[in-house]
Write a protein that holds these residues in place. Structure first.
Motif, PDB file in Angstrom:
ATOM      1  N   ALA A  19       0.801  -1.316  -0.014  1.00  0.00           N
ATOM      2  CA  ALA A  19      -0.070  -0.041  -0.085  1.00  0.00           C
ATOM      3  C   ALA A  19       0.806   1.388   0.011  1.00  0.00           C
ATOM      4  CB  ALA A  19      -0.974   0.060   1.254  1.00  0.00           C
ATOM      5  N   LEU A  20       2.045   1.437   0.783  1.00  0.00           N
ATOM      6  CA  LEU A  20       2.902   2.474   0.824  1.00  0.00           C
ATOM      7  C   LEU A  20       3.323   2.606  -0.549  1.00  0.00           C
ATOM      8  CD1 LEU A  20       4.302   4.517   2.446  1.00  0.00           C
ATOM      9  CD2 LEU A  20       6.174   2.561   2.917  1.00  0.00           C
ATOM     10  N   VAL A  21       3.883   1.591  -1.313  1.00  0.00           N
ATOM     11  CA  VAL A  21       4.644   1.723  -2.566  1.00  0.00           C
ATOM     12  C   VAL A  21       3.564   2.255  -3.527  1.00  0.00           C
ATOM     13  CG1 VAL A  21       5.584   0.350  -4.540  1.00  0.00           C
ATOM     14  CG2 VAL A  21       6.339   0.042  -2.131  1.00  0.00           C
ATOM     15  N   LEU A  22       2.314   1.671  -3.468  1.00  0.00           N
ATOM     16  CA  LEU A  22       1.522   1.960  -4.520  1.00  0.00           C
ATOM     17  C   LEU A  22       1.085   3.518  -4.284  1.00  0.00           C
ATOM     18  CD1 LEU A  22      -1.093  -0.805  -4.730  1.00  0.00           C
ATOM     19  CD2 LEU A  22       0.464  -0.200  -6.269  1.00  0.00           C
ATOM     20  N   GLU A  24       2.829   5.853  -3.004  1.00  0.00           N
ATOM     21  CA  GLU A  24       4.086   6.664  -3.628  1.00  0.00           C
ATOM     22  C   GLU A  24       4.177   6.743  -4.919  1.00  0.00           C
ATOM     23  OE1 GLU A  24       6.146   8.735  -1.786  1.00  0.00           O
ATOM     24  OE2 GLU A  24       5.182   7.985   0.100  1.00  0.00           O
ATOM     25  N   LEU A  25       3.884   5.768  -5.661  1.00  0.00           N
ATOM     26  CA  LEU A  25       3.897   5.601  -7.185  1.00  0.00           C
ATOM     27  C   LEU A  25       2.714   6.622  -7.782  1.00  0.00           C
ATOM     28  CD1 LEU A  25       5.047   4.401  -9.577  1.00  0.00           C
ATOM     29  CD2 LEU A  25       3.289   2.420  -9.524  1.00  0.00           C
ATOM     30  N   ARG A  26       1.590   6.434  -6.889  1.00  0.00           N
ATOM     31  CA  ARG A  26       0.526   7.607  -7.389  1.00  0.00           C
ATOM     32  C   ARG A  26       0.830   9.050  -7.260  1.00  0.00           C
ATOM     33  NH1 ARG A  26      -2.824   4.775  -3.797  1.00  0.00           N
ATOM     34  NH2 ARG A  26      -3.426   2.947  -4.896  1.00  0.00           N
ATOM     35  N   LEU A  27       1.423   9.262  -6.377  1.00  0.00           N
ATOM     36  CA  LEU A  27       2.402  10.580  -6.217  1.00  0.00           C
ATOM     37  C   LEU A  27       2.987  10.979  -7.232  1.00  0.00           C
ATOM     38  CD1 LEU A  27       2.768  10.801  -2.247  1.00  0.00           C
ATOM     39  CD2 LEU A  27       0.818  12.043  -3.606  1.00  0.00           C
ATOM     40  N   LEU A  28       3.567   9.907  -7.539  1.00  0.00           N
ATOM     41  CA  LEU A  28       4.915  10.380  -8.423  1.00  0.00           C
ATOM     42  C   LEU A  28       4.119  10.728 -10.094  1.00  0.00           C
ATOM     43  CD1 LEU A  28       7.833   7.867  -8.244  1.00  0.00           C
ATOM     44  CD2 LEU A  28       8.026  10.418  -8.257  1.00  0.00           C
ATOM     45  N   VAL A  29       3.050   9.792 -10.103  1.00  0.00           N
ATOM     46  CA  VAL A  29       2.378   9.844 -11.457  1.00  0.00           C
ATOM     47  C   VAL A  29       1.666  11.202 -11.581  1.00  0.00           C
ATOM     48  CG1 VAL A  29       0.711   8.952 -13.084  1.00  0.00           C
ATOM     49  CG2 VAL A  29       2.574   7.483 -11.944  1.00  0.00           C
ATOM     50  N   GLU A  30       1.108  11.507 -10.540  1.00  0.00           N
ATOM     51  CA  GLU A  30       0.370  12.713 -10.251  1.00  0.00           C
ATOM     52  C   GLU A  30       0.982  13.983 -10.565  1.00  0.00           C
ATOM     53  OE1 GLU A  30      -1.819  12.280  -6.952  1.00  0.00           O
ATOM     54  OE2 GLU A  30      -3.463  10.533  -7.666  1.00  0.00           O
TER      55      GLU A  30
END
Length: 119
Positions: A19-22, A24-30
């Motif tokens: 959940a933490l990795v997902l 962080e990945l969402r934040l990068l993409v956004e």
């Protein structure tokens, strides 16, 4: 995160990590203008000869244009100093294949009248 003993605790820990990795990945993409590279793309480096007279157009006032190019593409872009009295400079674009291609496209869009010759 609290790490718990046993199979159920390990599963909960793995789920929390995922959940933490997902997140962080969402934040990068956004992030506006951020480009996420591909795993298989590999790093590329392209070098071009550009005229010294075009250097200012590439760099922009206080580096604004070259910094915009870096931010939008995600590539490292460097305009090397010219050697002695040479009329040309070397423009180097380095990064993931997708970022390098993006930087090349943006260079053409931003500076269509600049003559770039591949080395």
């Amino acid at each position: 995160a609290d790490f718990q003993k046993g199979a159920h605790g390990a599963l909960r820990d793995a789920e929390a990590a995922l959940a933490l990795v997902l997140r962080e990945l969402r934040l990068l993409v956004e992030q506006r203008g951020h480009r996420v590279g591909t795993w298989s793309g590999g790093e590329r480096c392209k070098r071009y000869r550009v005229l010294e007279s075009d250097a200012g157009k590439i760099i922009g006032r206080q580096g604004a244009k070259i910094n915009e190019l870096r931010a939008k593409s995600g590539a490292e872009v460097k305009l090397h100093e010219r050697r002695s009295s040479s009329p040309v400079r070397v423009l180097e674009i380095r990064g993931e294949a997708e970022a390098v291609s993006c930087a090349e496209r943006l260079m053409r869009e931003m500076h269509g009248n600049i003559h770039m010759r591949a080395l």
